[in-house]
Each structure stands twice: as C-alpha cells, then as structure tokens.
Design an enzyme around this catalytic site. Structure first.
Site, PDB file in Angstrom:
ATOM      1  CE  LYS A   1      -8.753  -0.906  26.920  1.00 58.83           C
ATOM      2  NZ  LYS A   1      -8.947  -2.167  27.651  1.00 58.83           N
TER       3      LYS A   1
HETATM    4  O1  G3P Z   1     -11.127  -4.579  28.502  1.00 55.69           O
HETATM    5  C1  G3P Z   1     -12.339  -3.919  28.406  1.00 55.69           C
HETATM    6  C2  G3P Z   1     -13.562  -4.795  28.414  1.00 55.69           C
HETATM    7  O2  G3P Z   1     -13.452  -5.803  27.457  1.00 55.69           O
HETATM    8  C3  G3P Z   1     -13.989  -5.271  29.789  1.00 55.69           C
HETATM    9  O3  G3P Z   1     -14.980  -6.255  29.727  1.00 55.69           O
HETATM   10  O4  G3P Z   1     -16.286  -8.048  30.831  1.00 55.69           O
HETATM   11  O5  G3P Z   1     -15.118  -6.331  32.243  1.00 55.69           O
HETATM   12  O6  G3P Z   1     -17.139  -5.729  30.908  1.00 55.69           O
HETATM   13  P1  G3P Z   1     -15.925  -6.601  31.006  1.00 55.69           P
END
Ligand code: G3P
Length: 217
Positions: A83
């Site tokens: 990533k």
């Molecule tokens: O892993 C990336 C993403 O899904 C993070 O989500 O909830 O931290 O905005 P969030």
C-alpha cells in the site's frame, strides 16, 4: 463485489474468513497501532488466514525508501499487496512495483484525477476513502461514480477498492455503482448479515416447529 476486512485483529479475520465470504484484508499504520501487534508478525499471520490480497502500507515518503520498505514487506508472503500513498513518490513506487509483478494498493485517494493517475501508474487497486470524504462535506459516492466512469472510458484494469466504509449504505451504493471491492471494519461486515425481519422470522418458525414435536436429526 469483493469483500475485504479493514482490520489487523486476528480473531475478527478468522471469524469472517470462516464464512467463506472474505476476499482479502486491508491494514494501515493506525490499524496496526490499534492491534498492539508487531507489524511483520501480524501481517504474516493474516496472510496465512486469507488467500486473497493483504494490504501492508509503507511509511516512508520518498521513493527510494518506499522501495526498500516494500522489498521487506513483499517477502512476507505471496499475497502481500503493497500500500502506497497517493503522492508523486507513491505513484513512482507503484509503477516500479507493479512492473515487477507486485500487487499495489494506492491509498488516500480523494479525487477522480488522483484515481486517474493511480490507474496510469498501473495500480492493482485504488482506495478512495468515502467516509472521510463525506466527513469533510464532499459526496464520497459521487467520487466512486466518477472513478467508475473514467476507468470504464479507458478500460483501465485498476480495481476500485471503496475504503473508509462506515455503514451498509456505503456497501450498497458501492455495489450499485459497480465498484470492484469494498473494505470495511468487521462490525460493518457483520451488520450486513442482520435484518430485524430475519430474526423475527426465525423466531416465529422455531416457535411453530417446537409445536410439531418433530426433529430433523
Ligand atoms: O484503511 C483505509 C480506510 O479504510 C480507513 O478508514 O474509517 O479510518 O476513514 P477510516
């Protein structure tokens, strides 16, 4: 649409993998911190539970160090997907890694133009963050629609991985638009199985079944 779990919690991953419905896992530095586990160790463990792509994020900001980190991470297992952030160095790294046959997930995508760049860099996945987009007064799903249109216009192979999913409506909209993958916290995936009428229906059927006095096994 493929389902990835956005977590580094082993018990949750095992539970979801046992359903046969889990196609991969995504992690990020915040999720690794939350798990309290060693990054390399937990990534190796996750890769042994799921056959699909397991995203492991580099933390360097420059291309040369990203490549060094990616080289360590991709040796963990064949299903590791590196990533990288959607920056100039991140996309340079993406281009180099995918050229060598390594899967790359370009993360922190917040515009359709950024997604266009990720596809041009040969990304395996691009991760637009719908929840954080919504949080900041934008329309996360409009972003997914735009990316779908652009990728279809040019027949890009890059898969749209809807990230930062907060609830079932995000999952539903992503599927209606034709996103390739969605990644969500285990709680959001578990909630997809639930419906009050399913519970009520089971309750009613079981109550009547008991009255028949019969058993199947
Ligand atoms: O892993 C990336 C993403 O899904 C993070 O989500 O909830 O931290 O905005 P969030």
């Amino acid at each position: 649409m493929k389902f990835f779990a956005d977590t580094a919690e082993i018990d949750d991953i095992k539970e979801l993998a046992a359903t046969g419905l889990l196609d991969g896992v995504t992690t990020n530095p915040s999720l690794i911190h939350k798990s309290g586990r060693d990054f390399m160790e937990v990534t190796r463990e996750i890769c042994g539970i799921v056959d699909g792509p397991v995203s492991a994020e580099v933390v360097a900001l420059d291309h040369a160090t990203m490549m060094k980190e990616a080289d360590v991470l991709r040796k963990i297992a064949d299903n590791v997907c590196i990533k990288v952030p959607l920056t100039m160095d991140g996309l340079k790294t993406c281009k180099a890694l995918t050229g060598e046959g390594t899967m790359v997930n370009v993360t922190l995508c917040f515009s359709a133009n950024q997604a266009l760049l990720a596809a041009k860099a040969g990304a395996t996945f691009v991760s637009p963050f719908v929840g954080r987009h919504d949080d900041n007064g934008f329309d996360g799903m409009e972003l997914i629609r735009d990316i779908r249109l652009i990728y279809d216009n040019y027949l890009f192979d890059t898969e749209i991985l809807v990230a930062s999913v907060r609830h079932g409506i995000h999952v539903l909209e992503a599927a209606k638009i034709g996103a390739d993958v969605m990644t969500a916290p285990p709680s959001v995936i578990r909630a997809l199985f639930k419906h009050v009428l399913t519970d009520k229906g089971i309750e009613g059927f079981l109550a009547d079944w008991v009255k028949t006095g019969q058993s199947i096994v």
